[in-house]
Design a protein around this motif. Sequence first.
Motif, short mmCIF file in Angstrom:
data_model
loop_
_atom_site.label_atom_id
_atom_site.label_comp_id
_atom_site.label_asym_id
_atom_site.label_seq_id
_atom_site.Cartn_x
_atom_site.Cartn_y
_atom_site.Cartn_z
N ARG A 334 0.89 -1.39 -0.04
CA ARG A 334 -0.11 -0.22 0.01
C ARG A 334 0.86 1.29 -0.05
O ARG A 334 2.08 1.30 0.52
CB ARG A 334 -1.02 -0.03 1.17
N GLY A 335 0.36 2.39 -0.56
CA GLY A 335 1.03 3.52 -0.56
C GLY A 335 1.98 3.59 -1.74
O GLY A 335 1.68 3.21 -2.80
N THR A 336 2.95 4.57 -1.49
CA THR A 336 3.77 4.68 -2.60
C THR A 336 5.28 4.20 -2.22
O THR A 336 5.73 4.21 -1.05
CB THR A 336 3.83 6.22 -2.95
N LEU A 337 6.17 4.08 -3.25
CA LEU A 337 7.68 3.91 -3.18
C LEU A 337 8.42 4.81 -3.87
O LEU A 337 8.30 4.97 -5.02
CB LEU A 337 7.53 2.36 -3.54
N PRO A 338 9.09 5.36 -3.14
CA PRO A 338 10.24 6.23 -4.07
C PRO A 338 11.23 5.16 -4.76
O PRO A 338 12.12 4.57 -3.97
CB PRO A 338 11.08 6.93 -2.83
N ASN A 344 23.15 2.00 -15.91
CA ASN A 344 23.22 2.36 -17.21
C ASN A 344 21.80 2.67 -17.75
O ASN A 344 21.17 2.05 -18.32
CB ASN A 344 23.76 1.16 -18.21
N ILE A 345 21.62 3.84 -17.34
CA ILE A 345 20.31 4.32 -17.53
C ILE A 345 20.10 5.98 -18.22
O ILE A 345 21.28 6.73 -17.71
CB ILE A 345 19.26 4.33 -16.46
N LYS A 346 19.48 6.04 -19.07
CA LYS A 346 19.68 7.80 -19.78
C LYS A 346 19.15 8.77 -18.59
O LYS A 346 19.73 9.81 -18.83
CB LYS A 346 18.76 7.51 -20.99
N HIS A 347 18.11 8.37 -18.16
CA HIS A 347 17.44 9.38 -17.09
C HIS A 347 17.53 9.05 -15.88
O HIS A 347 16.49 8.23 -15.58
CB HIS A 347 16.16 9.85 -17.46
N GLY A 348 18.51 8.76 -14.99
CA GLY A 348 18.63 8.60 -13.67
C GLY A 348 18.01 9.48 -12.74
O GLY A 348 18.20 10.66 -12.84
N GLY A 349 17.50 9.08 -11.67
CA GLY A 349 16.63 9.98 -10.77
C GLY A 349 15.87 9.25 -9.90
O GLY A 349 15.64 8.10 -9.96
N LEU A 350 14.93 10.03 -9.08
CA LEU A 350 13.95 9.53 -8.23
C LEU A 350 12.92 9.71 -8.70
O LEU A 350 12.26 10.83 -9.14
CB LEU A 350 13.99 10.09 -6.92
N VAL A 351 11.56 8.62 -8.72
CA VAL A 351 10.40 8.57 -9.10
C VAL A 351 9.60 8.06 -7.92
O VAL A 351 9.96 7.17 -7.54
CB VAL A 351 10.16 7.67 -10.42
N GLU A 352 8.48 8.67 -7.44
CA GLU A 352 7.73 8.31 -6.37
C GLU A 352 6.56 7.77 -7.05
O GLU A 352 5.73 8.69 -7.67
CB GLU A 352 7.41 9.26 -5.39
#
Length: 516
Positions: A334-338, A344-352
């Motif tokens: 349940r809920g969200t996960l950051p 080797n990824i073009k757009h690295g970063g954080l997605v919630e």
Amino acid sequence: MKTLYIPRDSSALSLGANLVAAAIAKEAEARHIPLQIIRNGSRGMFWLEPLIEVVTPQGRMAYGPVTPNQVSALFDANFLDGGNHPLSLGLTEELPWMKQQERLTFARVGITDPVSLPDYINHDGYRGLRNAIAMARQDIVQQVTDSGLRGRGGAAFPTGIKWKTVLDAQAEQKYIVCNADEGDSGTFSDRMIMEGDPFVLIEGMTIAGVAVGATQGYIYVRSEYPHSIAALNLAIKSAYESGYLGRGILGSEYDFYLEVRRAAGAYVCGEETALLESLEGKRGLVRFKPPLPAIAGLFGKPTVINNVISLASIPIILDKGSTYYRDYGMGRSRGTLPIQLAGNIKHGGLVEKAFGVTLRELLYDYGGGSASGRPIKAVQVGGPLGAYLPESQFDTPLDYEAFSKLWAVLGHGGIVAFDDTVDMAHMARYALEFCAIESCGKCTPCRIGSTRGVEVMDKIIAGTDHARQIALVRDLSDTMLNGSLCALGGMTPYPVLSALNHFPEDFGISKKERAA
């Protein structure tokens, strides 16, 4: 006066954010333009850092990635009023990366001044704590239980059950400990919270203290995070001065004291009992369980130990209610996960995102595919002890039970991508070498098994006595999996066996051997 935001996040700093901020301030002064520069947290789009956001009547306009030698041209383009420039990205909130997320825990990160208490309060801060103070302790714990929140540090244990155990324990002193020893490869969400919204962690820990009757909290921060430690200490100082920490918080009957402790610099101290040993000033060795830390934890007293993201998720649950949080996600997740995209990824970063998004969506819709442009061959989810997943499993939804069925883990939400040039036999060797280096040495399966495992992998890679060595590495993995004292030794077989099972060709296993 014009206002713009430049991140103080470690990733942005490493890419020159301070130099850009200094260049903008100097240029504004030379042009006699009154300017307020606010150092915010990163939005998580690391490929665009340093990212500048300018406040306009339409909203915040984003420009990036900005270098100091581009600053003069930005002023010439009237960027402070949202002027057009090759670095112009449009309204930040309308960028697809941002617009398609569900930011609950990270609701303020990148929006507020991280160390400004008034800014935090103006963006719904401390509403959860005020609600908690007006509730009975049992009701606070019930709200957390009903939300479905599970440990975001990797174990996924229901947070409410842990809190209830500590609440029901009888003791004159109880503790709240935050595990901020973020050591998994490809993970940085804890750091982003501590640097980008430290008050949400402080509020979450304070609510936990009120809920279970604990009066003292400690944030155990990995030694490699000096910017996190600095931001936390500034925020804690402000919280004390304004009555949100200390004796009689917000004029209530509750006391709560909080301090930051620098970690010992050992991966095994991310394990909760080794962390407690280190926090007590001892060598970070894993303890035998039982007793559980909830019964006999720090200094032998009942202790809540939660990860940064777990505790930072508490304020919104107490503010908007358990149902609001529980309505995100799927199944028992349940809920969200950051989610942190790295490797080797073009757009690295954080997605919630709410639980249920697939690996494929994350890797391609958000990550943009590999940085090299080659096919993604494998991803490791959950840190250096996580399984390697092949392309055939990329449609798996992010869900604790779905991953468990694949003999994989979600862990802390870190995803590291590898293109088709990777040699998975070498990655399996790395997992065993990592365990050998980081083992506390207390149990034989982990200490000796990992060392022997490296030797066996070297023979496999060299093609020596191939069939026998592969059988031996499987046998060693079984011993480590079932005989290790903690998850360090117990989970090292996950990357080793997943690499062996999904990518046998990298281990020199022929089609005939595979068929057999």
